[in-house]
Design a protein around this motif. Structure first.
Motif, PDB file in Angstrom:
ATOM      1  N   ASN A 115      33.593  49.145  42.949  1.00 56.43           N
ATOM      2  CA  ASN A 115      32.220  49.652  43.075  1.00 56.43           C
ATOM      3  C   ASN A 115      31.354  48.960  44.120  1.00 56.43           C
ATOM      4  O   ASN A 115      30.373  49.538  44.573  1.00 56.43           O
ATOM      5  CB  ASN A 115      31.513  49.532  41.718  1.00 56.43           C
ATOM      6  N   LEU A 116      31.686  47.702  44.427  1.00 55.59           N
ATOM      7  CA  LEU A 116      30.820  46.964  45.355  1.00 55.59           C
ATOM      8  C   LEU A 116      31.568  46.564  46.616  1.00 55.59           C
ATOM      9  O   LEU A 116      32.798  46.602  46.660  1.00 55.59           O
ATOM     10  CB  LEU A 116      30.251  45.724  44.668  1.00 55.59           C
ATOM     11  N   SER A 117      30.813  46.172  47.631  1.00 55.02           N
ATOM     12  CA  SER A 117      31.451  45.723  48.880  1.00 55.02           C
ATOM     13  C   SER A 117      30.658  44.533  49.418  1.00 55.02           C
ATOM     14  O   SER A 117      29.709  44.076  48.793  1.00 55.02           O
ATOM     15  CB  SER A 117      31.480  46.868  49.891  1.00 55.02           C
ATOM     16  N   GLY A 118      31.049  44.079  50.604  1.00 54.64           N
ATOM     17  CA  GLY A 118      30.317  42.990  51.266  1.00 54.64           C
ATOM     18  C   GLY A 118      30.521  41.643  50.612  1.00 54.64           C
ATOM     19  O   GLY A 118      31.606  41.325  50.119  1.00 54.64           O
ATOM     20  N   GLN A 119      29.455  40.861  50.576  1.00 51.85           N
ATOM     21  CA  GLN A 119      29.509  39.487  50.065  1.00 51.85           C
ATOM     22  C   GLN A 119      30.034  39.428  48.625  1.00 51.85           C
ATOM     23  O   GLN A 119      30.761  38.502  48.254  1.00 51.85           O
ATOM     24  CB  GLN A 119      28.091  38.882  50.145  1.00 51.85           C
ATOM     25  N   ALA A 120      29.686  40.445  47.834  1.00 53.79           N
ATOM     26  CA  ALA A 120      30.103  40.464  46.421  1.00 53.79           C
ATOM     27  C   ALA A 120      31.628  40.365  46.318  1.00 53.79           C
ATOM     28  O   ALA A 120      32.157  39.624  45.479  1.00 53.79           O
ATOM     29  CB  ALA A 120      29.608  41.743  45.762  1.00 53.79           C
ATOM     30  N   MET A 172      36.613  41.833  36.830  1.00 51.11           N
ATOM     31  CA  MET A 172      36.356  41.530  38.250  1.00 51.11           C
ATOM     32  C   MET A 172      36.888  42.654  39.147  1.00 51.11           C
ATOM     33  O   MET A 172      36.313  42.938  40.194  1.00 51.11           O
ATOM     34  CB  MET A 172      37.012  40.208  38.640  1.00 51.11           C
ATOM     35  N   VAL A 177      34.455  45.351  39.982  1.00 53.85           N
ATOM     36  CA  VAL A 177      33.557  45.050  41.098  1.00 53.85           C
ATOM     37  C   VAL A 177      34.191  45.537  42.395  1.00 53.85           C
ATOM     38  O   VAL A 177      33.531  46.128  43.244  1.00 53.85           O
ATOM     39  CB  VAL A 177      33.271  43.525  41.157  1.00 53.85           C
ATOM     40  N   THR A 191      24.559  43.693  38.089  1.00 50.81           N
ATOM     41  CA  THR A 191      24.513  43.145  39.451  1.00 50.81           C
ATOM     42  C   THR A 191      23.299  43.705  40.199  1.00 50.81           C
ATOM     43  O   THR A 191      22.549  42.944  40.832  1.00 50.81           O
ATOM     44  CB  THR A 191      25.818  43.483  40.220  1.00 50.81           C
ATOM     45  N   ILE A 197      28.097  46.607  37.118  1.00 46.68           N
ATOM     46  CA  ILE A 197      27.369  47.114  38.284  1.00 46.68           C
ATOM     47  C   ILE A 197      25.875  47.188  37.960  1.00 46.68           C
ATOM     48  O   ILE A 197      25.034  46.798  38.783  1.00 46.68           O
ATOM     49  CB  ILE A 197      27.928  48.506  38.704  1.00 46.68           C
ATOM     50  N   ILE A 222      29.939  37.641  35.960  1.00 46.89           N
ATOM     51  CA  ILE A 222      30.426  38.326  37.177  1.00 46.89           C
ATOM     52  C   ILE A 222      29.266  38.851  38.022  1.00 46.89           C
ATOM     53  O   ILE A 222      29.285  38.747  39.249  1.00 46.89           O
ATOM     54  CB  ILE A 222      31.429  39.443  36.803  1.00 46.89           C
ATOM     55  N   SER A 223      28.235  39.394  37.367  1.00 49.90           N
ATOM     56  CA  SER A 223      27.103  39.902  38.165  1.00 49.90           C
ATOM     57  C   SER A 223      26.384  38.748  38.872  1.00 49.90           C
ATOM     58  O   SER A 223      25.933  38.902  40.013  1.00 49.90           O
ATOM     59  CB  SER A 223      26.147  40.725  37.306  1.00 49.90           C
ATOM     60  N   GLU A 272      26.098  28.017  46.821  1.00 48.82           N
ATOM     61  CA  GLU A 272      25.447  28.574  45.631  1.00 48.82           C
ATOM     62  C   GLU A 272      26.515  29.025  44.616  1.00 48.82           C
ATOM     63  O   GLU A 272      26.400  28.763  43.420  1.00 48.82           O
ATOM     64  CB  GLU A 272      24.577  29.772  46.055  1.00 48.82           C
ATOM     65  N   LEU A 299      20.138  42.131  38.728  1.00 49.11           N
ATOM     66  CA  LEU A 299      19.901  40.744  39.162  1.00 49.11           C
ATOM     67  C   LEU A 299      19.432  40.687  40.608  1.00 49.11           C
ATOM     68  O   LEU A 299      18.529  39.926  40.949  1.00 49.11           O
ATOM     69  CB  LEU A 299      21.192  39.936  39.025  1.00 49.11           C
ATOM     70  N   LYS A 310      29.606  54.416  46.628  1.00 49.18           N
ATOM     71  CA  LYS A 310      30.385  53.261  46.152  1.00 49.18           C
ATOM     72  C   LYS A 310      31.695  53.205  46.926  1.00 49.18           C
ATOM     73  O   LYS A 310      32.257  54.269  47.192  1.00 49.18           O
ATOM     74  CB  LYS A 310      30.696  53.416  44.658  1.00 49.18           C
ATOM     75  N   PRO A 311      32.214  52.055  47.271  1.00 46.83           N
ATOM     76  CA  PRO A 311      31.667  50.728  47.029  1.00 46.83           C
ATOM     77  C   PRO A 311      30.509  50.404  47.976  1.00 46.83           C
ATOM     78  O   PRO A 311      30.592  50.701  49.162  1.00 46.83           O
ATOM     79  CB  PRO A 311      32.855  49.807  47.299  1.00 46.83           C
ATOM     80  N   PHE A 312      29.457  49.816  47.445  1.00 46.65           N
ATOM     81  CA  PHE A 312      28.290  49.498  48.263  1.00 46.65           C
ATOM     82  C   PHE A 312      27.939  48.020  48.142  1.00 46.65           C
ATOM     83  O   PHE A 312      28.329  47.356  47.181  1.00 46.65           O
ATOM     84  CB  PHE A 312      27.099  50.364  47.858  1.00 46.65           C
ATOM     85  N   CYS A 371      28.409  37.933  41.875  1.00 49.61           N
ATOM     86  CA  CYS A 371      28.266  38.940  42.934  1.00 49.61           C
ATOM     87  C   CYS A 371      27.038  38.727  43.814  1.00 49.61           C
ATOM     88  O   CYS A 371      27.059  39.051  44.993  1.00 49.61           O
ATOM     89  CB  CYS A 371      28.195  40.337  42.319  1.00 49.61           C
ATOM     90  N   ILE A 372      25.975  38.209  43.225  1.00 45.18           N
ATOM     91  CA  ILE A 372      24.747  38.117  44.039  1.00 45.18           C
ATOM     92  C   ILE A 372      24.552  36.748  44.699  1.00 45.18           C
ATOM     93  O   ILE A 372      23.542  36.532  45.379  1.00 45.18           O
ATOM     94  CB  ILE A 372      23.485  38.509  43.235  1.00 45.18           C
ATOM     95  N   CYS A 373      25.525  35.843  44.513  1.00 46.21           N
ATOM     96  CA  CYS A 373      25.422  34.548  45.207  1.00 46.21           C
ATOM     97  C   CYS A 373      25.471  34.800  46.719  1.00 46.21           C
ATOM     98  O   CYS A 373      26.276  35.599  47.187  1.00 46.21           O
ATOM     99  CB  CYS A 373      26.568  33.628  44.803  1.00 46.21           C
ATOM    100  N   GLU A 374      24.605  34.085  47.449  1.00 45.94           N
ATOM    101  CA  GLU A 374      24.526  34.389  48.879  1.00 45.94           C
ATOM    102  C   GLU A 374      25.225  33.384  49.775  1.00 45.94           C
ATOM    103  O   GLU A 374      25.321  33.588  50.975  1.00 45.94           O
ATOM    104  CB  GLU A 374      23.058  34.565  49.271  1.00 45.94           C
TER     105      GLU A 374
END
Lengths: 118, 364
Positions: B105-110, B99, B102, A15, A12, B58-59, B69, A18, A101-103, B62-65
């Motif tokens: 902790n993360l959402s959306g495109q990731a 993975m 992720v 990420t 995290i 992995i990070s 890409e 970056l 989170k999750p965000f 996650c940020i590929c748009e």
């Protein structure tokens, strides 16, 4: 702009790092609260993003330390789902924003932009 | 004298041999422990390096748009990943677990990117292999992975585990099904014979938060021979306040399982309707002491003056606790009337103890 990210979950942390580097920011990272406090004094970042649960010092302690020093550096707090009370406590201590989170990294990027713009 | 010297020589030699033997054993053990620690340390350090390497990949994922890409990036790293996975069979599981972090902790495109990678690197076949493992913890991990990476197409593999005799496996499978299919995933309730623990019931209910509930489906499952299923449905009715199911809840008052009967009372307590008082009065006559206490608690919260005659009768019950609770019910339903009752019973010595408790309570 210089941004400090304090997050103990490596993936995290990287990420967010970056994503914000993509926006052109300079990033400083740490995985624990104690080091975060040292890095804040050393680098004087323009914005701080901190997780709540971290080893040695919590995100709340970081918010408290930053705001006690009369610093105007904005702080965004990352909380886990269901930690609304902690977010409220962070606001009371002076946190400027929180994201649960999750965000989405993109949403965080937008919030950073907004706070730095203000 | 010679014999003594001989014995003494033999004894010394034996002691020496035994000491050497034990020394050798201790040395072997020390060598083994040091070897084990070095190996485990090396393994931990390798895992740490692997995690560092994976976190970079992995990070970046996650940020590929865009998919383009992402696929370009995966094309770059695929060779290296496959090389590592071929060398170390555990490495793919470590990547999958990273993975999953992720996902938490993360959402959306990731998340979409993570699922794309899981499918396009054919990591699912490793998960399916893991699902056949003889170790329960591997199977639980595999089920959780299928749910985390939204693998609805492998739902059958998860479904058959929802009635597994191993509690950990079936719990994970039930949660995964609901995670993937929402309310429709509860179909497993139709056939499971294994018990659903109270903890698991709460976990499944939490998974249903924000999902569309279909009350008409619940009625069939309320007939289940598995009493824990019925108990779960009652909790669901209570949590989502499904008044439509009220009549069917009433039918369960004579259920063979006491925990179901107590759950029925809990539903009625939270969702009373106009039939509740009469229903409770009827139940009271054949309920056990625990049920009677709960019934009186509900009446004290929801009762009306129509219940007063019923409560007055209970003042002469053989159980003092029931008599006391009945008095409390009258007090909470009609506070003005209770004074009259006090006057009536003050000369009855059988009420002395009850009245002393009431007076103490009033004083506090």
């Amino acid at each position: 702009m210089k941004i400090l990210i304090a997050e103990d979950e490596l993936i995290i942390q990287k990420t967010i790092s970056l994503r914000l580097k993509k926006d052109g920011h300079e990033i400083i990272t740490t995985d624990n609260g104690r080091e975060a406090i040292e890095l804040i004094e050393l680098h004087q970042p323009d914005l701080i993003i901190t997780d709540i649960m971290m080893p040695y010092s919590s995100g709340l302690e970081i918010v408290s330390k930053v705001k006690q020093s009369q610093s105007k550096t904005p702080v965004i707090v990352l909380t886990s789902m269901g930690q609304e009370n902690v977010a409220l406590e962070a606001f009371n201590l002076g946190a400027d924003d929180f994201i649960a989170k999750p965000f989405s990294p993109n949403e965080l990027s937008m919030r950073v932009k907004r706070l730095l713009h203000n | 004298m010679n014999t003594i010297i001989l014995y003494s020589n033999v004894s010394t030699r034996n002691i020496l041999l035994a000491s050497l033997f034990f020394l050798a054993i201790i040395l072997c053990m020390v060598v083994f422990i040091v070897g084990y620690l070095i190996r485990s340390n090396r393994k931990t350090s390798q895992r740490h390096k692997l995690k560092q390497f994976y976190s970079e990949i992995i990070s970046s994922i996650c940020i590929c748009e865009s998919e383009e890409e992402l696929s370009d990036y995966i094309f770059e790293v695929k060779g290296e990943l496959k090389r590592i996975w071929n060398q170390d069979k555990q490495a793919i599981s470590v990547f999958t677990r990273e993975m999953q972090k992720v996902q938490e902790n993360l959402s959306g495109q990731a998340i979409q990117n993570i699922i794309w990678v899981y499918e396009n690197l054919d990591m699912v076949s490793n998960t399916l292999k893991q699902l056949k493992s003889s170790h329960w913890h591997n199977r639980v991990a595999a089920i959780q992975q299928l749910a985390a990476f939204n693998q609805v197409k492998h739902i059958k593999n998860i479904y058959k585990e929802t009635n597994n005799s191993n509690q950990y496996i079936r719990d994970a499978a039930q949660i995964a099904i609901v995670q993937l299919l929402g309310f429709n995933g509860l179909r497993f309730l139709r056939y499971i014979s294994q018990p659903v623990s109270q903890w698991q019931q709460i976990q499944v209910l939490n998974q249903l938060d924000g999902k569309n509930i279909k009350p008409d489906k619940l009625i069939g499952w309320m007939q289940s021979e598995n009493s824990t299923v019925v108990e779960f449905i009652l909790r669901l009715i209570e949590k989502f306040r499904l008044y439509d199911c009220h009549d069917h809840v009433y039918f369960l008052k004579d259920h063979i399982s006491k925990s179901v009967r107590l759950q029925v009372l809990q539903v009625i307590k939270e969702l009373p309707d106009e039939d509740t008082p009469l229903f409770l009065e009827n139940w009271f006559s054949h309920g056990d002491i625990e049920e009677k206490k709960i019934i009186l608690d509900i009446i004290s919260r929801t009762g009306a003056k129509e219940q007063i005659p019923f409560l007055l009768n209970l003042l002469y019950d053989k159980n003092d606790l029931i008599r006391y609770k009945a008095l409390c019910c009258i007090k909470s339903i009609q506070p003005a009337y209770v004074e009259k009752v006090y006057d009536q019973i003050q000369h009855d010595s059988s009420f002395d103890h009850i009245m002393s408790v009431v007076k103490k309570q009033n004083a506090t």
